[in-house]
Write an enzyme that holds these catalytic residues in place. Structure first.
Site, short mmCIF file in Angstrom:
data_model
loop_
_atom_site.label_atom_id
_atom_site.label_comp_id
_atom_site.label_asym_id
_atom_site.label_seq_id
_atom_site.Cartn_x
_atom_site.Cartn_y
_atom_site.Cartn_z
N ILE A 123 -38.70 4.24 -0.55
CA ILE A 123 -38.89 4.80 0.79
C ILE A 123 -37.72 5.74 1.06
O ILE A 123 -36.56 5.37 0.84
CB ILE A 123 -38.95 3.69 1.86
CG1 ILE A 123 -40.16 2.80 1.63
CG2 ILE A 123 -38.96 4.29 3.27
CD1 ILE A 123 -40.23 1.59 2.55
N GLU A 127 -31.59 14.41 8.31
CA GLU A 127 -30.85 15.49 7.66
C GLU A 127 -31.79 16.64 7.29
O GLU A 127 -31.43 17.81 7.45
CB GLU A 127 -30.13 14.98 6.40
CG GLU A 127 -29.49 16.05 5.55
CD GLU A 127 -28.31 16.78 6.20
OE1 GLU A 127 -28.00 17.90 5.74
OE2 GLU A 127 -27.70 16.25 7.15
N HIS A 162 -33.21 2.76 -3.08
CA HIS A 162 -33.81 2.61 -1.73
C HIS A 162 -35.31 2.75 -1.81
O HIS A 162 -35.84 3.80 -1.47
CB HIS A 162 -33.22 3.66 -0.79
CG HIS A 162 -33.43 3.37 0.67
ND1 HIS A 162 -34.55 3.74 1.36
CD2 HIS A 162 -32.63 2.75 1.57
CE1 HIS A 162 -34.45 3.39 2.61
NE2 HIS A 162 -33.28 2.78 2.77
N GLY A 180 -34.16 6.99 6.34
CA GLY A 180 -34.32 7.67 7.62
C GLY A 180 -33.24 8.69 7.89
O GLY A 180 -33.51 9.78 8.43
N VAL A 181 -32.01 8.39 7.50
CA VAL A 181 -30.93 9.33 7.73
C VAL A 181 -31.17 10.64 6.97
O VAL A 181 -30.79 11.72 7.43
CB VAL A 181 -29.57 8.69 7.37
CG1 VAL A 181 -29.44 8.44 5.87
CG2 VAL A 181 -28.42 9.52 7.89
#
Length: 159
Positions: free
Chosen positions: A66, A74, A60, A69-70
């Site tokens: 990067i 978290e 990723h 986002g998840v």
């Protein structure tokens, strides 16, 4: 009113060993490296040092890593978990903090290797074992992500 002033005891800093006493997460899912400050039942400022060696960067994205986002959400939730556990003096108790909902998650700026991700989380509502939080993930003075979320403190599931 009795005329008494409530004393708020700020705590911090906390190193990763104290973070691990509050959270069950371990590498590669432990996303809090240290706590800068914590005001029980109110707020926490925690840090995630984002390294190129994070396993998620392999996919990723390989040509432009990067942080997903998840995982930023978290990290904010883990900071909230430390805040809740420390506020209730539950470190090393075996209690777990479970996500119940995430609302209004917005991602504003990519988080790349080499960044220090400042996680700022505030309690917006406290109902004992269930708390609502508002979190912001900052890169210096730049907003990277924000979300509101609800979590519950509970015993781990029985085998």
């Amino acid at each position: 009113m009795t005329g008494e002033v409530e004393t708020i005891s700020a705590r911090g800093p906390m190193d990763v060993r104290r973070v691990m006493a509050a959270l069950p997460h371990r590498y590669p899912m432990l996303l809090i490296d240290r706590v800068v400050s914590l005001v029980p039942n109110q707020s926490i400022h925690a840090i995630k040092a984002v390294s190129v060696n994070e396993p998620f960067f392999q996919g990723h994205f390989p040509t432009r890593p990067i942080m997903p986002g998840v995982l930023i959400v978290e990290a904010m939730a883990q900071a909230a978990g430390v805040l809740a556990v420390e506020s209730m003096n539950l470190a090393d108790s075996g209690k777990l903090v479970y996500f119940m909902s995430i609302d209004g998650a917005k991602f504003r700026s990519p988080v790349e290797p080499g960044c220090l991700l400042d996680l700022h989380v505030e309690v917006t509502q406290n109902r004992g074992a269930i708390c609502k939080f508002a979190g912001k993930a900052m890169l210096g003075d730049k907003l990277a992500a924000e979300a509101q979320f609800v979590a519950m403190i509970s015993d781990p599931p029985k085998d």
